[in-house]
Write an enzyme that holds these catalytic residues in place. Structure first.
Site, PDB file in Angstrom:
ATOM      1  N   CYS A  68      47.390  49.360  42.272  1.00  0.00           N
ATOM      2  CA  CYS A  68      46.881  49.654  40.914  1.00  0.00           C
ATOM      3  C   CYS A  68      46.331  51.074  40.777  1.00  0.00           C
ATOM      4  O   CYS A  68      46.141  51.560  39.660  1.00  0.00           O
ATOM      5  CB  CYS A  68      45.807  48.653  40.522  1.00  0.00           C
ATOM      6  SG  CYS A  68      46.426  46.967  40.461  1.00  0.00           S
ATOM      7  N   ASN A 118      47.326  43.008  33.462  1.00  0.00           N
ATOM      8  CA  ASN A 118      47.245  44.042  34.500  1.00  0.00           C
ATOM      9  C   ASN A 118      48.666  44.451  34.902  1.00  0.00           C
ATOM     10  O   ASN A 118      49.376  43.673  35.546  1.00  0.00           O
ATOM     11  CB  ASN A 118      46.472  43.464  35.692  1.00  0.00           C
ATOM     12  CG  ASN A 118      46.296  44.473  36.819  1.00  0.00           C
ATOM     13  OD1 ASN A 118      46.916  45.531  36.819  1.00  0.00           O
ATOM     14  ND2 ASN A 118      45.455  44.137  37.773  1.00  0.00           N
ATOM     15  N   HIS A 171      41.692  51.613  34.412  1.00  0.00           N
ATOM     16  CA  HIS A 171      42.732  50.667  34.818  1.00  0.00           C
ATOM     17  C   HIS A 171      42.457  49.356  34.094  1.00  0.00           C
ATOM     18  O   HIS A 171      41.317  48.892  34.038  1.00  0.00           O
ATOM     19  CB  HIS A 171      42.677  50.478  36.334  1.00  0.00           C
ATOM     20  CG  HIS A 171      43.523  49.348  36.821  1.00  0.00           C
ATOM     21  ND1 HIS A 171      44.827  49.174  36.421  1.00  0.00           N
ATOM     22  CD2 HIS A 171      43.255  48.326  37.683  1.00  0.00           C
ATOM     23  CE1 HIS A 171      45.316  48.095  37.005  1.00  0.00           C
ATOM     24  NE2 HIS A 171      44.382  47.565  37.766  1.00  0.00           N
TER      25      HIS A 171
HETATM   26  O1  UT7 Z   1      43.638  45.696  39.894  1.00  0.00           O
HETATM   27  C1  UT7 Z   1      42.799  44.953  40.702  1.00  0.00           C
HETATM   28  C2  UT7 Z   1      43.396  43.605  40.677  1.00  0.00           C
HETATM   29  N1  UT7 Z   1      42.573  42.488  40.562  1.00  0.00           N
HETATM   30  C3  UT7 Z   1      41.468  42.345  39.809  1.00  0.00           C
HETATM   31  O2  UT7 Z   1      40.940  43.212  39.177  1.00  0.00           O
HETATM   32  C4  UT7 Z   1      40.920  40.974  39.756  1.00  0.00           C
HETATM   33  C5  UT7 Z   1      39.461  40.915  39.985  1.00  0.00           C
HETATM   34  N2  UT7 Z   1      38.943  39.579  39.835  1.00  0.00           N
HETATM   35  C6  UT7 Z   1      38.903  38.944  38.631  1.00  0.00           C
HETATM   36  O3  UT7 Z   1      39.296  39.482  37.634  1.00  0.00           O
HETATM   37  C7  UT7 Z   1      38.253  37.577  38.569  1.00  0.00           C
HETATM   38  O4  UT7 Z   1      37.687  37.262  39.803  1.00  0.00           O
HETATM   39  C8  UT7 Z   1      39.232  36.461  38.138  1.00  0.00           C
HETATM   40  C9  UT7 Z   1      39.619  36.644  36.683  1.00  0.00           C
HETATM   41  C10 UT7 Z   1      40.482  36.498  39.013  1.00  0.00           C
HETATM   42  C11 UT7 Z   1      38.586  35.092  38.275  1.00  0.00           C
HETATM   43  O5  UT7 Z   1      37.361  35.045  37.547  1.00  0.00           O
HETATM   44  P1  UT7 Z   1      36.039  34.470  38.217  1.00  0.00           P
HETATM   45  O6  UT7 Z   1      35.000  34.505  37.188  1.00  0.00           O
HETATM   46  O7  UT7 Z   1      35.806  35.252  39.474  1.00  0.00           O
HETATM   47  O8  UT7 Z   1      36.438  32.974  38.491  1.00  0.00           O
HETATM   48  P2  UT7 Z   1      36.526  32.179  39.876  1.00  0.00           P
HETATM   49  O9  UT7 Z   1      37.648  32.684  40.719  1.00  0.00           O
HETATM   50  O10 UT7 Z   1      35.166  32.112  40.488  1.00  0.00           O
HETATM   51  O11 UT7 Z   1      36.898  30.744  39.357  1.00  0.00           O
HETATM   52  C12 UT7 Z   1      35.987  29.984  38.546  1.00  0.00           C
HETATM   53  C13 UT7 Z   1      36.637  28.655  38.255  1.00  0.00           C
HETATM   54  C14 UT7 Z   1      37.133  27.929  39.495  1.00  0.00           C
HETATM   55  O12 UT7 Z   1      36.917  26.551  39.321  1.00  0.00           O
HETATM   56  P3  UT7 Z   1      35.643  25.831  39.979  1.00  0.00           P
HETATM   57  O13 UT7 Z   1      35.786  26.049  41.451  1.00  0.00           O
HETATM   58  O14 UT7 Z   1      34.448  26.503  39.394  1.00  0.00           O
HETATM   59  O15 UT7 Z   1      35.832  24.411  39.550  1.00  0.00           O
HETATM   60  C15 UT7 Z   1      38.618  28.203  39.510  1.00  0.00           C
HETATM   61  O16 UT7 Z   1      39.338  27.209  40.176  1.00  0.00           O
HETATM   62  O17 UT7 Z   1      37.802  28.834  37.423  1.00  0.00           O
HETATM   63  C16 UT7 Z   1      38.934  28.198  38.040  1.00  0.00           C
HETATM   64  N3  UT7 Z   1      40.117  28.975  37.689  1.00  0.00           N
HETATM   65  C17 UT7 Z   1      40.777  28.787  36.542  1.00  0.00           C
HETATM   66  N4  UT7 Z   1      40.587  27.950  35.501  1.00  0.00           N
HETATM   67  C18 UT7 Z   1      41.429  28.032  34.473  1.00  0.00           C
HETATM   68  C19 UT7 Z   1      40.722  29.967  38.403  1.00  0.00           C
HETATM   69  N5  UT7 Z   1      41.786  30.432  37.722  1.00  0.00           N
HETATM   70  C20 UT7 Z   1      41.847  29.718  36.572  1.00  0.00           C
HETATM   71  C21 UT7 Z   1      42.709  29.749  35.458  1.00  0.00           C
HETATM   72  N6  UT7 Z   1      42.470  28.894  34.446  1.00  0.00           N
HETATM   73  N7  UT7 Z   1      43.749  30.604  35.369  1.00  0.00           N
END
Ligand code: UT7
Length: 325
Positions: A114, A282, A252
């Site tokens: 990225c 992204n 980004h």
């Molecule tokens: O260019 C660099 C590339 N990457 C990034 O910039 C990504 C950086 N990270 C992020 O943007 C965030 O961490 C995410 C958007 C990927 C995830 O957000 P989060 O607030 O960190 O959520 P999480 O991973 O802690 O997940 C929270 C909950 C989980 O459920 P439980 O364990 O609380 O029951 C996940 O299983 O959300 C669940 N979850 C979803 N629910 C609905 C994870 N993905 C999804 C989804 N839809 N797509």
């Protein structure tokens, strides 16, 4: 007398096919509400079956050259920031070179995920300043849809396809850059110890095939917030500037919450931030030039504006560039 590099045109390209959050919710257990609230993303573009990274890169490059009013024959350097080359080799950049019907100068790909566009501008800036290039095309282009496990909701909702490009030319200035348009500075960093946080499994020297994107989202998020705040501070400090001097932050486009956090740390107004993540998710190396081009074409970015760009991605890699348009 010193040579400086100047951005003289921009262009971008998005594939036609739109995939909405609701479309994804039909395949995996997710929702428009969750995706929009956690990332700001509403939809992404997905390349057609016979559409490749070099096609999108070429289209963005062509539009950037038109915008700059520069003849393709003047281009002596093509850098394509990409993680998704058409082939393992040769580079996507030489395919763009061939499509532009050029056969001089140098063309190569740069793999910083990225951060590829910031890295590309940094390398082109160095080659221009050293006199090795006079007119460069720096392109960010990625087809991440081909690296997605569409059944993995933790990654499939985050990424999209696209390309963006700028034309950079060298200018000789008697009294340094001052308030003239051009690149004030670029800053690039990496930390390979963090490779496991965000990677694509497989590859030519391991499995012989590329696999899927794997990410520890929460960890990447934390590093992004810290590294981006540090690198934008580094860019401002090096130029003796306060964040109030910045006309536009062009970050980004990975996650609106990461962008909001950087904006807050800088103490900037949110209306000075170019945000396009909602429209195309992204797009990796393409996201900054896509956002830059959108803001130039709708008249927000004007000649003389000071622009701060920043990115972080797999590697981990991160970087920033301060540019006066
Ligand atoms: O260019 C660099 C590339 N990457 C990034 O910039 C990504 C950086 N990270 C992020 O943007 C965030 O961490 C995410 C958007 C990927 C995830 O957000 P989060 O607030 O960190 O959520 P999480 O991973 O802690 O997940 C929270 C909950 C989980 O459920 P439980 O364990 O609380 O029951 C996940 O299983 O959300 C669940 N979850 C979803 N629910 C609905 C994870 N993905 C999804 C989804 N839809 N797509």
């Amino acid at each position: 007398m010193s040579i400086h590099s100047r951005l003289v045109g921009s262009g971008s390209y998005l594939p036609e096919k739109i995939v909405t959050n609701d479309d994804l919710a039909e395949r995996v257990d997710t929702s428009d509400e969750w995706i929009a609230a956690r990332t700001g993303i509403r939809q992404r573009r997905v390349a057609a079956e016979n559409e490749y990274t070099s096609d999108m890169a070429y289209e963005a490059a062509r539009r950037a050259l038109d915008d700059a009013g520069v003849d393709a024959a003047e281009v002596d350097l093509i850098i394509v920031g990409t993680t998704t080359p058409d082939r393992t080799f040769p580079a996507t950049a030489v395919q763009v070179q061939a499509k532009l019907e050029l056969n001089g100068g140098a063309a190569f790909d740069l793999q910083a995920v990225c951060s590829g566009f910031i890295y590309g501008m940094s390398v082109a800036d160095g080659l221009i300043k050293s006199g090795q290039s006079k007119t460069a095309l720096v392109i960010g282009a990625d087809t991440l849809s081909r690296l997605l496990d569409w059944d993995d909701r933790s990654t499939s909702v985050l990424f999209g396809d696209g390309a963006g490009a700028v034309v950079m030319t060298g200018v000789e200035l008697e009294n340094g850059l001052g308030t003239e348009s051009g690149i004030l500075s670029t800053h690039i960093h990496s930390d390979g110890r963090l490779a496991e946080l965000l990677y694509c499994d497989g590859g030519p020297s391991t499995t012989g095939q590329s696999g899927f994107i794997r990410m520890q989202g929460k960890e990447v998020f934390k590093h992004a917030v810290t590294n981006l705040a540090n690198v934008v501070t580094e860019a401002l400090d090096e130029n003796g500037l306060e964040s109030s001097a910045i006309d536009w932050l062009v970050p980004h486009q990975a996650n609106k919450r990461i962008i909001d956090s950087t904006t807050k740390k800088l103490g900037m107004d949110t209306d000075k931030v170019v945000l396009t993540v909602q429209d195309h998710a992204n797009t990796s190396a393409a996201s900054i030039p896509l956002a830059l081009d959108a803001a130039r074409r709708d008249g927000r970015i004007k000649k003389g504006d000071l622009i701060l760009m920043e990115a972080m991605g797999g590697g981990l890699t991160w970087g920033a560039a301060l540019v006066r348009w």
